[in-house]
Design a protein around this motif. Structure first.
Motif, PDB file in Angstrom:
ATOM      1  N   HIS A 105       0.872  -1.179   0.000  1.00 50.69           N
ATOM      2  CA  HIS A 105       0.000   0.000   0.000  1.00 50.69           C
ATOM      3  C   HIS A 105       0.910   1.231   0.000  1.00 50.69           C
ATOM      4  N   LEU A 106       1.413   1.555  -1.178  1.00 51.35           N
ATOM      5  CA  LEU A 106       2.497   2.533  -1.284  1.00 51.35           C
ATOM      6  C   LEU A 106       2.044   3.957  -0.972  1.00 51.35           C
ATOM      7  N   ALA A 151       1.723  -3.299   4.639  1.00 50.25           N
ATOM      8  CA  ALA A 151       1.022  -2.078   5.026  1.00 50.25           C
ATOM      9  C   ALA A 151       1.928  -1.156   5.825  1.00 50.25           C
ATOM     10  N   ALA A 152       3.231  -1.237   5.567  1.00 50.40           N
ATOM     11  CA  ALA A 152       4.211  -0.480   6.343  1.00 50.40           C
ATOM     12  C   ALA A 152       3.950   1.016   6.322  1.00 50.40           C
ATOM     13  N   GLY A 183      -4.157   3.067   9.135  1.00 52.35           N
ATOM     14  CA  GLY A 183      -5.406   3.818   9.075  1.00 52.35           C
ATOM     15  C   GLY A 183      -5.981   4.001   7.687  1.00 52.35           C
ATOM     16  N   ALA A 184      -5.298   3.492   6.665  1.00 54.63           N
ATOM     17  CA  ALA A 184      -5.829   3.580   5.305  1.00 54.63           C
ATOM     18  C   ALA A 184      -7.023   2.638   5.147  1.00 54.63           C
ATOM     19  N   ALA A 204      -1.239  -9.121   7.495  1.00 55.13           N
ATOM     20  CA  ALA A 204      -0.787  -7.800   7.074  1.00 55.13           C
ATOM     21  C   ALA A 204       0.296  -7.331   8.028  1.00 55.13           C
ATOM     22  N   CYS A 205       1.218  -6.516   7.512  1.00 54.03           N
ATOM     23  CA  CYS A 205       2.377  -6.095   8.301  1.00 54.03           C
ATOM     24  C   CYS A 205       2.531  -4.580   8.247  1.00 54.03           C
TER      25      CYS A 205
END
Length: 352
Positions: free
Chosen positions: A113-114, A139-140, A144-145, A159-160
């Motif tokens: 999720h860039l 998800a680094a 909150g996205a 997820a990470c």
């Protein structure tokens, strides 16, 4: 600072009650059954891959347009990262390209999720379901996205998230894994702590990937402010976009429909091969910049030496044009106006 001081005074500074509290609160925030804290976002990814059974001879499809840790963690397991191209608007991995890259060796997809914008998880999960693949969200940058009214961190098998100092919230250093899978939760907790099932009972080969109570204490406080920080980032981004839209030679970030983009980075696109000139101009005017990222991962020396190649035209083009400018919550309206003013000046001088 008070929370860290309290931990130090307690005498319990390794993984302990504060880590457990942070895990509980983060799982509640995301909406998952489990959250497993680790020493970094990188170790979180490593553990997640191991939990899903990724190993030697396997392939994991991912993006080349990310920080190297995304692909490095795949190498750690003995598996092979397979790089596919990105969507030129969102910079996230292209679902169409994923579909073309699936082979009998493919075992998982790792979308990123860039910049804080969710990847297109609907079609990604459909491809995974059709081919019996695991999905691990990197998800680094996306605390909150939201994608289609569902939090990032709920779309994959695991997820990470990273809590490095530059992220939307920090623990100074740290990471966390979210999952609804009870088996993955059990295995992840063992893997991060030398494979222990209980104290001094080692059942699998594990690692020392634990978070400290010091870091977790910071995280508990930071998590309370995450929505506030994100709201300010979004407000700053919208202000910048409104004013940058009228500046020739600069393309503001695209925000996809049905997502909440939390703007870990505000990344513009600079046309006509003038990115490096604009960066120098901004830096000389006292405005910090970053290039995220200057080359696709497969063009890093490590990956070239290992024989990696890929045909990712959009990723290579983006690497030559993207430039991140300040968007952090501490910016004032005066700061934002200064950024816009300098960009307008740069457009007249070097971009037109």
């Amino acid at each position: 600072m008070k929370e860290v001081e309290a931990v130090l005074k307690s005498g319990f500074i390794a993984q302990g009650p504060k880590v457990a509290e942070f895990e509980e609160k983060f799982a509640e925030y995301i909406g998952t059954k489990h959250a497993i804290a680790t020493s970094s976002g990188t170790t979180a990814l490593h553990v997640a891959l191991l939990c899903t059974g990724i190993g030697k001879g396997d392939e994991v499809i991912t993006t080349p347009f990310s920080f190297a840790a995304t692909a490095n963690t795949i190498l750690y397991t003995g598996a092979k990262p397979v790089f596919v191209d990105i969507d030129p608007k969102t910079y996230n991995i292209s679902p169409e390209k994923i579909k073309e890259a699936v082979t009998r060796k493919t075992k998982a997809i790792m979308p990123v999720h860039l910049y804080g914008q969710p990847a297109d998880m609907g079609p990604i999960n459909k491809i995974a379901e059709e081919n019996n693949l695991k999905v691990i969200e990197d998800a680094a940058q996306a605390h909150g996205a939201i994608y289609k009214k569902i939090n990032v961190g709920l779309w994959g098998d695991m997820a990470c998230f990273s809590f490095y100092p530059t992220k939307n919230i920090t623990t100074s250093e740290g990471g966390i894994i979210t999952t609804n899978n009870n088996e993955f939760n059990h295995d992840a907790r063992a893997l991060r702590a030398h494979g222990e099932s209980e104290r001094y009972e080692h059942v699998i080969l594990g690692y020392n990937f634990r978070m400290t109570d010091i870091a977790a204490a910071i995280g508990v406080v930071q998590l309370k402010r995450l929505d506030e920080f994100n709201a300010k980032r979004i407000e700053n981004a919208e202000y910048l976009t409104e004013h940058i839209n009228t500046i020739d030679g600069i393309e503001p970030p695209y925000v996809a429909e049905n997502v909440k983009h939390v703007f870990h980075q505000y990344t513009i696109r600079v046309k006509n091969g003038k990115r490096d000139e604009l960066r120098e101009f901004l830096n000389n005017e006292g405005i910090g910049t970053g290039i995220h990222y200057p080359r696709p991962i497969y063009k890093q020396k490590l990956y070239e030496d290992l024989g990696f190649t890929a045909n990712c035209v959009e990723a290579e083009k983006a690497a030559s044009e993207v430039l991140s400018i300040p968007v952090n919550p501490a910016l004032t309206v005066e700061n934002l106006n200064e950024i816009v003013s300098v960009l307008e000046d740069a457009s007249d001088r070097i971009l037109s």
